[in-house]
Design a protein around this motif. Structure first.
Motif, PDB file in Angstrom:
ATOM      1  N   THR A 215       9.513  -2.246   0.065  1.00  7.42           N
ATOM      2  CA  THR A 215       7.979  -2.203  -0.683  1.00  7.42           C
ATOM      3  C   THR A 215       8.411  -2.692  -2.076  1.00  7.42           C
ATOM      4  O   THR A 215       9.624  -2.563  -2.827  1.00  7.42           O
ATOM      5  CB  THR A 215       7.456  -1.039  -0.603  1.00  7.42           C
ATOM      6  N   TYR A 221       7.305   3.516  -2.826  1.00  8.54           N
ATOM      7  CA  TYR A 221       8.672   3.441  -2.797  1.00  8.54           C
ATOM      8  C   TYR A 221       9.065   5.241  -2.880  1.00  8.54           C
ATOM      9  O   TYR A 221       9.774   5.727  -1.968  1.00  8.54           O
ATOM     10  CB  TYR A 221       9.601   2.838  -3.579  1.00  8.54           C
ATOM     11  N   CYS A 225      10.234   7.825   0.169  1.00  2.65           N
ATOM     12  CA  CYS A 225      11.744   8.544  -0.017  1.00  2.65           C
ATOM     13  C   CYS A 225      11.280   9.983   0.132  1.00  2.65           C
ATOM     14  O   CYS A 225      12.195  10.870   0.624  1.00  2.65           O
ATOM     15  CB  CYS A 225      12.167   8.336  -1.330  1.00  2.65           C
ATOM     16  N   LEU A 240      13.361  -0.865  -2.527  1.00  7.28           N
ATOM     17  CA  LEU A 240      12.489  -1.203  -3.471  1.00  7.28           C
ATOM     18  C   LEU A 240      12.801  -2.745  -3.871  1.00  7.28           C
ATOM     19  O   LEU A 240      13.661  -3.147  -4.749  1.00  7.28           O
ATOM     20  CB  LEU A 240      12.417  -0.329  -4.785  1.00  7.28           C
TER      21      LEU A 240
END
Length: 394
Positions: A215, A221, A225, A240
């Motif tokens: 992304t 992001y 996560c 990222l």
């Protein structure tokens, strides 16, 4: 390689967050995610029966003020009454003039398992190898909750026993929390809100051997996560993308993919082409030879075009999110054996889809019938709604 792309871009003058699944360097699924009104798919409510229509074996259930949903009567039987309150989950988006659909079979989905409240059996993804089914069956048969069933997802393959059992415990707690709320909350209460659309894409990607999630949005992001924290990620990488000179959506030509997915004609590498048309009742797909010519016999030409078309049709169904009844007019072949191999190849390609799709039959007129489960709106309808609403996307 399989990769999920989540990228912000400007399309037709509006900013959108686009989710695209890429396999073998080709986009096979694309989804535009709206900013406002996250959507109700997957949400769990206490709804009220507003109307019963016996001749179509259906009821209409209100889940919030003015939001009506379709409910198939076979789930409940003949004892359903107007005014009755039910705990239901939205299992299908509203499409065109059709209402969203709800079910009493609540689904609690994790990375490896799905817990179901009405279907109490232990089931497995058809893509799991037999040895994995045997291993996981032995692990779960004695640990399966009595008040729920379990569906084992494809992503469970190779996952450690402890990881599967940890997720089972998490899903059980989640289910019990919702069922407890259902006993104490009032009608129209939202008992559980589904995760954001882009995290649903991540959830689906986890079940399809996706090797990488990329992304260009720092907030997305971080959310990914956080969502995946504590899960065994295997070989999947979350990355990222930060190259400002070449935006992520430009790198994967997502604007062009969207434009091509909205056209009726699809050209194939061989020079043949498909014509895809969506009607109210069904989707029709016509296979044409186009510019394709070979020096070999005609039957070999037709066989090769049809096999290429089968692969591209499966991709286009996912890309455009076409569902329901699909009628395919392949080029007629004299050999029944070639026809059989074509249908087998088509089913193999359809099996790569996370949404269930099946080859039903070939009619006397050599039209191949396919069905694909309805879950979300077609891409064309999604685009039309977003860009006619005057709103931006997340």
């Amino acid at each position: 390689m399989s990769r999920l792309i989540l990228s912000r871009m400007e399309y037709r003058g509006k900013k959108v967050l686009t989710a695209a699944l890429c396999r073998e360097k080709k986009v096979c699924r694309i989804h535009l995610i709206p900013e406002t009104g996250q959507g109700i798919l997957g949400n769990i409510y206490i709804g009220k029966v507003k109307n019963i229509v016996p001749n179509i074996q259906a009821a209409f259930i209100e889940i919030a003020d003015g939001i009506m949903c379709y409910y198939p009567m076979e789930e409940k039987g003949k004892n359903l009454k107007i005014g009755e309150e039910l705990t239901v989950q939205v299992c299908r988006e509203g499409m065109k003039k059709k209402l969203p659909s709800v079910t009493e079979n609540l689904n609690f989905t994790g990375q490896y398992l799905v817990l179901t409240t009405e279907r109490k059996e232990l089931g497995f993804s058809r893509k799991l190898p037999e040895e994995e089914k045997k291993r996981i069956r032995g692990l779960l048969e004695e640990r399966k909750p009595q008040n729920a069933g379990i569906i084992v997802r494809t992503s469970s393959r190779g996952t450690a026993d402890e990881e599967i059992l940890r997720e089972l415990e998490f899903l059980e707690n989640r289910m019990e929390t919702v069922l407890l709320k259902a006993r104490t909350r009032t009608c129209f209460s939202l008992l559980e809100q589904s995760i954001p659309e882009y995290l649903k894409e991540v959830q689906d990607a986890c079940g399809q051997y996706t090797e990488e999630i990329v992304t260009d949005d720092p907030e997305v992001y971080r959310d990914i996560c956080t969502y995946l924290q504590g899960f065994e990620k295997k070989q999947m990488e979350i990355r990222l993308y930060e190259d400002r000179l070449l935006p992520l959506y430009k790198l994967y030509s997502l604007e062009s993919v969207l434009e091509e997915a909205l056209k009726e004609k699809v050209w194939m590498k061989s020079g043949g082409f498909l014509v895809i048309q969506q009607t109210e009742a069904f989707v029709s797909i016509d296979v044409n030879t186009g510019k394709f010519t070979v020096k070999k016999d005609q039957e070999e030409t037709y066989r090769r075009i049809n096999l290429e078309a089968a692969r591209e049709i499966a991709r286009q169904l996912r890309l455009r999110n076409l569902s329901g009844i699909i009628l395919i007019d392949f080029i007629n072949m004299k050999s029944k054996e070639d026809g059989k191999r074509l249908m087998e190849a088509l089913q193999d390609y359809l099996d790569e889809d996370s949404v269930k799709a099946s080859v039903v039959d070939m009619t006397a007129l050599n039209i191949v019938e396919v069905t694909r489960k309805k879950v979300r709106k077609p891409l064309s309808e999604e685009v039309k709604e977003i860009f006619s609403s005057g709103e931006e996307c997340v």
